[in-house]
Design a protein around this motif. Structure first.
Motif, PDB file in Angstrom:
ATOM      1  N   LEU A 114       0.723  -1.166   0.016  1.00  0.00           N
ATOM      2  CA  LEU A 114       0.146  -0.072   0.082  1.00  0.00           C
ATOM      3  C   LEU A 114       0.745   1.307   0.104  1.00  0.00           C
ATOM      4  O   LEU A 114       1.861   1.224   0.690  1.00  0.00           O
ATOM      5  CB  LEU A 114      -1.066  -0.130   1.212  1.00  0.00           C
ATOM      6  CG  LEU A 114      -1.793   0.995   1.309  1.00  0.00           C
ATOM      7  CD1 LEU A 114      -2.953   0.985   0.504  1.00  0.00           C
ATOM      8  CD2 LEU A 114      -2.703   1.069   2.827  1.00  0.00           C
ATOM      9  N   LEU A 115       0.732   2.217  -0.963  1.00  0.00           N
ATOM     10  CA  LEU A 115       1.445   3.471  -1.115  1.00  0.00           C
ATOM     11  C   LEU A 115       0.513   4.530  -0.333  1.00  0.00           C
ATOM     12  O   LEU A 115      -0.770   4.621  -0.874  1.00  0.00           O
ATOM     13  CB  LEU A 115       1.710   3.720  -2.343  1.00  0.00           C
ATOM     14  CG  LEU A 115       2.868   3.322  -2.947  1.00  0.00           C
ATOM     15  CD1 LEU A 115       2.975   1.823  -3.014  1.00  0.00           C
ATOM     16  CD2 LEU A 115       3.451   3.870  -4.212  1.00  0.00           C
ATOM     17  N   ILE A 142      -0.045  -3.556  -5.770  1.00  0.00           N
ATOM     18  CA  ILE A 142       0.524  -2.472  -5.423  1.00  0.00           C
ATOM     19  C   ILE A 142      -0.646  -1.511  -5.337  1.00  0.00           C
ATOM     20  O   ILE A 142      -1.182  -1.083  -6.519  1.00  0.00           O
ATOM     21  CB  ILE A 142       1.667  -1.838  -5.964  1.00  0.00           C
ATOM     22  CG1 ILE A 142       2.667  -2.805  -6.312  1.00  0.00           C
ATOM     23  CG2 ILE A 142       2.185  -0.400  -5.528  1.00  0.00           C
ATOM     24  CD1 ILE A 142       3.723  -2.342  -7.383  1.00  0.00           C
ATOM     25  N   TRP A 143      -1.266  -1.028  -4.226  1.00  0.00           N
ATOM     26  CA  TRP A 143      -2.504  -0.331  -4.001  1.00  0.00           C
ATOM     27  C   TRP A 143      -1.837   0.953  -3.993  1.00  0.00           C
ATOM     28  O   TRP A 143      -1.216   1.595  -2.914  1.00  0.00           O
ATOM     29  CB  TRP A 143      -3.094  -0.853  -2.769  1.00  0.00           C
ATOM     30  CG  TRP A 143      -3.823  -2.026  -3.082  1.00  0.00           C
ATOM     31  CD1 TRP A 143      -3.346  -3.186  -2.703  1.00  0.00           C
ATOM     32  CD2 TRP A 143      -5.006  -2.535  -3.473  1.00  0.00           C
ATOM     33  NE1 TRP A 143      -4.078  -4.234  -2.874  1.00  0.00           N
ATOM     34  CE2 TRP A 143      -5.246  -3.858  -3.557  1.00  0.00           C
ATOM     35  CE3 TRP A 143      -6.048  -1.602  -4.003  1.00  0.00           C
ATOM     36  CZ2 TRP A 143      -6.374  -4.483  -4.162  1.00  0.00           C
ATOM     37  CZ3 TRP A 143      -7.155  -2.204  -4.639  1.00  0.00           C
ATOM     38  CH2 TRP A 143      -7.326  -3.577  -4.707  1.00  0.00           C
ATOM     39  N   ASP A 144      -2.643   1.806  -4.707  1.00  0.00           N
ATOM     40  CA  ASP A 144      -2.282   3.391  -4.933  1.00  0.00           C
ATOM     41  C   ASP A 144      -3.586   4.261  -4.188  1.00  0.00           C
ATOM     42  O   ASP A 144      -4.538   4.203  -4.684  1.00  0.00           O
ATOM     43  CB  ASP A 144      -2.028   3.689  -6.400  1.00  0.00           C
ATOM     44  CG  ASP A 144      -1.903   5.128  -6.588  1.00  0.00           C
ATOM     45  OD1 ASP A 144      -1.548   5.905  -5.680  1.00  0.00           O
ATOM     46  OD2 ASP A 144      -2.058   5.684  -7.779  1.00  0.00           O
ATOM     47  N   ARG A 202      -5.066  -5.000   5.014  1.00  0.00           N
ATOM     48  CA  ARG A 202      -4.869  -6.188   4.089  1.00  0.00           C
ATOM     49  C   ARG A 202      -3.453  -6.248   3.420  1.00  0.00           C
ATOM     50  O   ARG A 202      -2.957  -7.242   3.066  1.00  0.00           O
ATOM     51  CB  ARG A 202      -5.802  -6.372   3.091  1.00  0.00           C
ATOM     52  CG  ARG A 202      -7.349  -6.701   3.362  1.00  0.00           C
ATOM     53  CD  ARG A 202      -8.261  -6.744   2.370  1.00  0.00           C
ATOM     54  NE  ARG A 202      -8.132  -7.626   1.350  1.00  0.00           N
ATOM     55  CZ  ARG A 202      -8.586  -8.006   0.200  1.00  0.00           C
ATOM     56  NH1 ARG A 202      -9.252  -6.846  -0.281  1.00  0.00           N
ATOM     57  NH2 ARG A 202      -8.111  -9.029  -0.669  1.00  0.00           N
ATOM     58  N   ALA A 203      -2.865  -5.095   3.879  1.00  0.00           N
ATOM     59  CA  ALA A 203      -1.422  -4.948   3.198  1.00  0.00           C
ATOM     60  C   ALA A 203      -0.305  -5.783   4.321  1.00  0.00           C
ATOM     61  O   ALA A 203      -0.351  -5.535   5.411  1.00  0.00           O
ATOM     62  CB  ALA A 203      -1.113  -3.477   3.182  1.00  0.00           C
ATOM     63  N   GLN A 204       0.567  -6.125   3.516  1.00  0.00           N
ATOM     64  CA  GLN A 204       1.741  -6.922   4.227  1.00  0.00           C
ATOM     65  C   GLN A 204       2.837  -5.777   4.316  1.00  0.00           C
ATOM     66  O   GLN A 204       3.493  -5.906   5.147  1.00  0.00           O
ATOM     67  CB  GLN A 204       2.374  -8.146   3.401  1.00  0.00           C
ATOM     68  CG  GLN A 204       1.549  -9.231   3.658  1.00  0.00           C
ATOM     69  CD  GLN A 204       0.436  -9.457   2.632  1.00  0.00           C
ATOM     70  OE1 GLN A 204       0.501  -8.701   1.465  1.00  0.00           O
ATOM     71  NE2 GLN A 204      -0.429 -10.174   2.740  1.00  0.00           N
ATOM     72  N   GLY A 205       2.607  -4.719   3.464  1.00  0.00           N
ATOM     73  CA  GLY A 205       3.797  -3.622   3.456  1.00  0.00           C
ATOM     74  C   GLY A 205       3.118  -2.205   3.171  1.00  0.00           C
ATOM     75  O   GLY A 205       1.995  -2.286   2.220  1.00  0.00           O
ATOM     76  N   SER A 262      -3.508  -0.902  10.455  1.00  0.00           N
ATOM     77  CA  SER A 262      -2.889  -2.079   9.761  1.00  0.00           C
ATOM     78  C   SER A 262      -2.311  -3.220  11.016  1.00  0.00           C
ATOM     79  O   SER A 262      -2.827  -2.923  11.926  1.00  0.00           O
ATOM     80  CB  SER A 262      -1.428  -1.623   8.927  1.00  0.00           C
ATOM     81  OG  SER A 262      -0.366  -1.258   9.894  1.00  0.00           O
ATOM     82  N   LYS A 263      -2.104  -4.424  10.355  1.00  0.00           N
ATOM     83  CA  LYS A 263      -1.784  -5.491  11.290  1.00  0.00           C
ATOM     84  C   LYS A 263      -0.428  -5.182  11.919  1.00  0.00           C
ATOM     85  O   LYS A 263       0.377  -4.512  11.275  1.00  0.00           O
ATOM     86  CB  LYS A 263      -1.713  -6.922  10.554  1.00  0.00           C
ATOM     87  CG  LYS A 263      -2.706  -7.229   9.864  1.00  0.00           C
ATOM     88  CD  LYS A 263      -2.831  -8.524   9.376  1.00  0.00           C
ATOM     89  CE  LYS A 263      -2.098  -8.186   7.972  1.00  0.00           C
ATOM     90  NZ  LYS A 263      -2.326  -9.318   6.956  1.00  0.00           N
ATOM     91  N   GLU A 264      -0.216  -5.738  13.093  1.00  0.00           N
ATOM     92  CA  GLU A 264       1.027  -5.472  13.733  1.00  0.00           C
ATOM     93  C   GLU A 264       2.348  -5.746  13.182  1.00  0.00           C
ATOM     94  O   GLU A 264       3.207  -5.152  13.325  1.00  0.00           O
ATOM     95  CB  GLU A 264       0.907  -6.389  15.098  1.00  0.00           C
ATOM     96  CG  GLU A 264       1.955  -5.699  16.152  1.00  0.00           C
ATOM     97  CD  GLU A 264       1.621  -6.328  17.509  1.00  0.00           C
ATOM     98  OE1 GLU A 264       2.451  -7.080  18.194  1.00  0.00           O
ATOM     99  OE2 GLU A 264       0.615  -6.148  17.994  1.00  0.00           O
ATOM    100  N   ASP A 265       2.260  -6.896  12.574  1.00  0.00           N
ATOM    101  CA  ASP A 265       3.447  -7.265  11.660  1.00  0.00           C
ATOM    102  C   ASP A 265       3.896  -6.705  10.239  1.00  0.00           C
ATOM    103  O   ASP A 265       4.430  -6.971   9.373  1.00  0.00           O
ATOM    104  CB  ASP A 265       3.448  -8.944  11.257  1.00  0.00           C
ATOM    105  CG  ASP A 265       2.347  -9.259  10.705  1.00  0.00           C
ATOM    106  OD1 ASP A 265       1.219  -8.740  10.459  1.00  0.00           O
ATOM    107  OD2 ASP A 265       2.300 -10.508  10.227  1.00  0.00           O
ATOM    108  N   THR A 266       2.963  -5.803   9.948  1.00  0.00           N
ATOM    109  CA  THR A 266       3.233  -4.999   8.420  1.00  0.00           C
ATOM    110  C   THR A 266       4.239  -4.305   8.413  1.00  0.00           C
ATOM    111  O   THR A 266       4.759  -3.512   9.334  1.00  0.00           O
ATOM    112  CB  THR A 266       1.786  -3.852   8.483  1.00  0.00           C
ATOM    113  OG1 THR A 266       0.480  -4.644   8.493  1.00  0.00           O
ATOM    114  CG2 THR A 266       2.127  -3.203   6.956  1.00  0.00           C
TER     115      THR A 266
END
Length: 142
Positions: A13-14, A62-64, A81-84, A111-115
């Motif tokens: 996610l950007l 890649i989500w813009d 939903r993003a891993q990064g 976001s999730k804690e491990d993002t």
């Protein structure tokens, strides 16, 4: 019925203020295209790229996101939903750099804690207009 053509799906996610070049980044990365005009993203858009990493097929979404405040409620749902997440700022605009804490707070909140979080200073091709020094970008802590 479609067959899965990848081993790993990675969602990136950007996020960042409007005009920092998020759309240009993903167009360049995913399609090897560059546009020097600015057209604001409405809500959210995405590009896909598939690559081979250590013998595994990795599909990258890649989500813009739109940088305007009026779209923040729409884009917040994509953080989970993003891993990064890439926090993008324009090196030629101090105000976009100063907005990073706001964007980071959204990442931490939604976001999730491990993002994985990365900070990216964009528009290096306009070095003569630089307002944010390289060392300042390096010092941002996620």
């Amino acid at each position: 019925m479609s067959t899965k053509r990848y081993d790993v799906l990675l969602r990136l996610l950007l996020v960042g203020d409007t005009g920092v070049g998020k759309t240009c980044l993903i167009c360049q990365y995913a399609n090897n295209e560059f546009y020097d005009t600015h057209i604001s993203t409405i809500g959210i858009d995405f590009k896909m790229k598939t690559m081979n990493v250590d013998g595994h097929t990795v599909k990258i979404q890649i989500w813009d996101t739109a940088g305007q405040e009026r779209f923040e409620s729409i884009t917040k749902q994509f953080y989970r939903r993003a891993q990064g997440v890439m926090l993008v700022y324009d090196i030629c605009s101090r105000s976009t750099f100063e907005s990073l804490p706001k964007w980071l707070s959204y990442v931490k909140q939604f976001s999730k804690e491990d993002t994985v979080i990365t900070v990216l200073g964009n528009k290096h091709d306009q070095e003569e207009k630089r307002q944010v020094q390289y060392i300042e970008g390096q010092q941002v802590r996620c």
